[in-house]
Design an enzyme around this catalytic site. Structure first.
Site, short mmCIF file in Angstrom:
data_model
loop_
_atom_site.label_atom_id
_atom_site.label_comp_id
_atom_site.label_asym_id
_atom_site.label_seq_id
_atom_site.Cartn_x
_atom_site.Cartn_y
_atom_site.Cartn_z
CB SER A 102 -0.79 -0.05 1.25
OG SER A 102 -1.62 1.19 1.48
CE1 TYR A 104 -4.33 -1.81 4.28
CE2 TYR A 104 -3.83 0.62 4.13
CZ TYR A 104 -3.97 -0.81 3.70
OH TYR A 104 -4.11 -1.09 2.28
CG ASN A 132 -5.55 7.98 -2.78
OD1 ASN A 132 -4.19 8.24 -2.30
ND2 ASN A 132 -6.74 8.35 -1.87
CE LYS A 181 -12.41 0.11 -0.46
NZ LYS A 181 -11.55 -0.88 0.21
#
Length: 320
Positions: free
Chosen positions: A118, A144, A171, A180
């Site tokens: 990420s 996260y 993003n 989500k």
């Protein structure tokens, strides 16, 4: 690719990868996910796949059976992607330990393996957003991001990054994210707000060097994210790769594109940011994409306005 596993296959990126595989004539796909009580199952409609397993059952079979036999490629996208999740132990089990087990088994069986890292691993960007730079100094802003960073470091220590592919998604937005909840993109939230109220709410800025709505992100359409992921795994491009457009654009620019796609006059309301987010908020992200381009990826990227127009069109068709 012959037989493929996609964990997180009912999610935003995963379902788009399955769709792209189907378009290439590949349907021998094992989809792994955790559907629970969400509406995520809707993302599987219209997709061709050979079987579905819940994530815990799949992990158990990986550890106790020969389930991975004859599979050629694994897209490991399954994870808790909530940036506000505070249960660190859960994130370690779900995002770190799970990935370790699956990566090690894939390497043992010589299965091509791609996993989702990420852009959150870069933290506030004080060390840049360069996928060619050392990763040890990085300081993610939330657990996260750190759970993803933990596996990146583990893979580096073990020498795995010479044999597997890690992708740092920036993003990502697009069709398939309705399940989500609060982690939906501002594009989808904005579509819903503008459709019902005629306005879009954005967070105020709390830094003098950024005006309200001028905070910047590297926004990438999910269709591009799927194409890039498929390219990297299919062509055995090992190591860590940024998956972004390499262009930072403001929330105000995103809002303008959204109002234009909906044919509505611009009406932005800047709101207070929750205290819990202020210390963890990224004001600027921009992927360095030279490594990706040098790897041979030539498909290009969808510009923000075109991507939002396409997404809005898909959302409208879904409502019909």
């Amino acid at each position: 690719m012959k037989r493929v596993i996609v964990t997180g296959g009912a999610g935003l990126i995963g379902s788009n990868i399955v769709r792209l595989l189907n378009e290439q004539g590949i349907s021998d796909i094992l989809v792994v996910d955790h559907l629970g009580t969400s509406s995520k199952w809707k993302n599987l409609r219209g997709l061709e796949y050979s079987d579905y397993l819940e994530k815990e059952e799949f992990l158990q079979k990986v550890q106790t059976t020969d389930i991975l036999k004859d599979y050629s490629h694994i897209f490991h996208l399954g994870a808790c992607s909530s940036t506000t999740e505070t249960d660190a132990s859960y994130l370690i089990r779900n995002n770190y330990e799970y990935t370790k087990i699956l990566a090690e088994e894939s390497l043992r069986r010589k299965i091509q393996f791609l996993y989702a890292s990420s852009a959150a691993t870069y933290g506030e960007g004080q060390f840049g957003y360069d996928d060619k730079a050392p990763i040890h100094p990085l300081k993610p802003l939330n657990m996260y991001g750190y759970s993803k960073h933990m596996f990146d470091l583990y893979a580096l220590r073990k020498g795995f990054l010479d044999k597997i592919t890690g992708v740092k998604y920036f993003n990502i937005f697009g069709f398939g994210e309705a399940h989500k909840g609060d982690m939906r993109s501002v594009v989808l939230k904005g579509y819903e707000q503008i459709s019902s109220e005629g306005k879009l709410k954005l967070f105020k800025s709390y830094r003098p060097d950024y005006k309200d709505g001028e905070q910047k992100r590297d926004f990438l359409y999910v269709k591009d994210a799927a194409k890039i992921s498929l390219f990297l795994l299919e062509n055995s491009k090992f190591g860590l790769y940024n998956v972004g457009r390499g262009q930072a654009e403001t929330w105000n620019s995103l809002a303008s594109a959204l109002f234009k796609a909906l044919g509505k006059p611009e009406n932005i309301e800047y709101m207070e940011m929750p205290e819990s987010l202020k210390a963890k908020y990224q004001y600027y992200t921009k992927a360095e994409t030279q490594k990706l381009i040098s790897s041979g990826y030539k498909e290009g990227f969808t510009d923000l306005e075109t991507a939002i127009a396409d997404y809005v069109d898909l959302l409208k068709k879904e409502e019909e």
